[in-house]
Scaffold this motif. Structure first.
Motif, short mmCIF file in Angstrom:
data_model
loop_
_atom_site.label_atom_id
_atom_site.label_comp_id
_atom_site.label_asym_id
_atom_site.label_seq_id
_atom_site.Cartn_x
_atom_site.Cartn_y
_atom_site.Cartn_z
N VAL A 145 7.16 18.54 -23.53
CA VAL A 145 6.87 19.30 -22.32
C VAL A 145 6.11 20.59 -22.64
O VAL A 145 5.14 20.94 -21.97
N SER A 146 6.53 21.30 -23.69
CA SER A 146 5.82 22.54 -24.05
C SER A 146 4.41 22.24 -24.52
O SER A 146 3.47 22.99 -24.21
N HIS A 147 4.22 21.16 -25.26
CA HIS A 147 2.88 20.78 -25.72
C HIS A 147 1.97 20.46 -24.54
O HIS A 147 0.83 20.96 -24.45
N ILE A 148 2.46 19.61 -23.64
CA ILE A 148 1.64 19.21 -22.49
C ILE A 148 1.34 20.41 -21.60
O ILE A 148 0.21 20.60 -21.14
N SER A 149 2.35 21.25 -21.37
CA SER A 149 2.16 22.43 -20.53
C SER A 149 1.12 23.37 -21.12
O SER A 149 0.27 23.90 -20.39
#
Length: 232
Positions: free
Chosen positions: A55-59
């Protein structure tokens, strides 16, 4: 094309090799403890990391207008949040439970067979998936996608890893050393069994599909799947 690799484990290294062979450049190789230095130089990011980082990567990519391809599984409780963020930022995003070209054909075959079997009540469906012992989530994202393809086309309503109810698909998730990924769908009756099966021989099929998806998404806006990439 300049690629940021978010996740630099075994899959990341195979993606790197295939991307370089196809004439691309790697501008970021992010391990779990690394920052995002170099991300803004990328044309696209490919995320094959771990569930806690996805999630942090995609965000980070969507907030910085970097198209992102994610093959990390085990985080889909937050998928709708990433879809909403992509739409809010007018970004570009593909999630795939499996980027193998063969598996995506297998998904279509699975759905077609489910439609054929819908009214044949003598047959009970079940599944088996086998992966290497380093895989963190069970069942695999691919198995969940296969189950969903059956659910959408039959009277089944859910899947389970335990003893199934009448409306549940039983998934037998096995972890065996050095198995890249094998998925089987069974329809059993008293008189016979129908089986469809996909066996991955290596990680290369997953890596190649993710690079092809990265090539395809350049210049496009929206949330896509491998069905869009492959035109199926």
């Amino acid at each position: 094309m300049k690629i940021a690799l978010l996740g630099y484990g075994k899959m990341g290294k195979v993606i790197e090799r295939i991307a370089l062979e196809r004439g691309h450049e790697i501008v970021l190789k992010k391990g779990s403890q690394d920052g995002f230095d170099g991300l803004l130089n990328a044309d696209v990011a490919i995320d094959f990391s771990v569930p806690d980082c996805a999630v942090s990567h995609i965000s980070e990519c969507l907030n910085n207008n970097i198209p992102v391809i994610s093959g990390t599984t085990g985080w889909l409780a937050n998928y709708s949040d990433m879809v909403n963020l992509c739409e809010k930022q007018n970004g570009s995003f593909i999630y795939g439970s499996n980027f193998s070209l063969g598996v995506n054909i297998f998904f279509e075959l699975n759905a077609y067979l489910a439609k054929m079997m819908k009214n044949l009540s003598d047959y009970k469906v079940s599944m088996e998936e086998i992966h290497h012992t380093q895989k963190l989530d069970a069942p695999s994202g691919t198995a969940i996608s296969l189950a969903q393809g059956i659910i959408e086309n039959t009277e089944y309503t859910d899947w389970t890893l335990e003893n199934p109810l009448a409306n549940e698909i039983y998934i037998d998730a096995k972890r065996i050393e050095n198995i890249p990924g094998t998925h089987s769908v069974f329809y059993d009756s008293k008189v016979d069994q129908i089986e469809i099966k996909h066996t991955a021989h290596s990680r290369e099929g997953f890596a190649l599909g993710s690079v092809i998806a990265a090539e395809w998404i350049i210049g496009k806006k929206g949330v896509f799947t491998m069905k869009d990439v492959l035109g199926i």
